[in-house]
Design an enzyme around this catalytic site. Structure first.
Site, PDB file in Angstrom:
ATOM      1  N   CYS A  23      -2.534  -2.876   8.744  1.00 35.18           N
ATOM      2  CA  CYS A  23      -2.268  -1.503   9.202  1.00 35.18           C
ATOM      3  C   CYS A  23      -1.745  -1.466  10.571  1.00 35.18           C
ATOM      4  O   CYS A  23      -0.833  -0.822  10.906  1.00 35.18           O
ATOM      5  CB  CYS A  23      -3.219  -0.495   9.018  1.00 35.18           C
ATOM      6  SG  CYS A  23      -4.195  -0.771   7.488  1.00 35.18           S
ATOM      7  N   CYS A  76       0.928  -1.116   0.020  1.00 36.11           N
ATOM      8  CA  CYS A  76      -0.096  -0.070   0.157  1.00 36.11           C
ATOM      9  C   CYS A  76       0.938   1.165   0.051  1.00 36.11           C
ATOM     10  O   CYS A  76       0.374   2.371  -0.179  1.00 36.11           O
ATOM     11  CB  CYS A  76      -0.899   0.139   1.037  1.00 36.11           C
ATOM     12  SG  CYS A  76      -0.011   0.105   2.700  1.00 36.11           S
TER      13      CYS A  76
HETATM   14 FE1  FES Z   1      -1.677   0.068   4.344  1.00 37.07          FE
HETATM   15 FE2  FES Z   1      -3.479   0.696   6.105  1.00 37.07          FE
HETATM   16  S1  FES Z   1      -3.807   0.245   3.856  1.00 37.07           S
HETATM   17  S2  FES Z   1      -1.347   0.506   6.260  1.00 37.07           S
END
Ligand code: FES
Length: 139
Positions: A104, A35
């Site tokens: 996360c 991400c």
């Molecule tokens: Fe990657 Fe939250 S989407 S840390």
């Protein structure tokens, strides 16, 4: 049911302990290559106690809420107590995260571990490397 708990929303909207610490005793930075989110944790440690902690997170709302909650959980704790705090404990303290957002909270656990390792390294304190294994593959 709402996707995010009230606690997640609260810590996202009013994150605690945002910022950096000058002359921090330990700094840990992790990123998630998928991400692209990045989390940095700064620690002040006195006599084995986390006396202050701040974070900078460039990331999603769950990462910000996880950083905020994690800093609240470890402030005032000993190093050994802090090492016991898992990403699951952070997520539980937030009253849960959606399954696809659990990674996360992993950033928070790992950034804290790396900050403690940094403290040990800087001070030449011996440690068991097994205590500092981070979740490289689970991101
Ligand atoms: Fe990657 Fe939250 S989407 S840390």
């Amino acid at each position: 049911m709402a996707l995010y708990s009230e606690k997640v929303m609260d810590h996202f909207r009013n994150p605690r302990n945002v910022g950096s610490i000058e002359n921090a005793d330990g700094i840990g930075e992790v990123g998630n290559p998928v991400c692209g989110d990045i989390m940095k944790i700064y620690l002040k440690i006195d006599n084995d106690i986390i006396t202050d902690v701040k974070f900078e997170t460039f990331g999603c709302g769950s990462a910000i809420a996880s950083s905020s909650m994690a800093t609240e959980l470890i402030k005032g704790k000993t190093i050994q107590e802090t090492l016991q705090i898992t990403n699951k404990a952070v997520a539980e303290a937030l009253d849960g995260l959606p399954a696809h957002k659990m990674h996360c909270s992993v950033l928070a656990e790992d950034a804290i571990k790396l900050a403690l390792k940094d403290y040990y390294d800087k001070n030449g304190i011996e440690y068991d490397p097994a205590q500092f294994v981070i979740h490289d593959d689970e991101h």
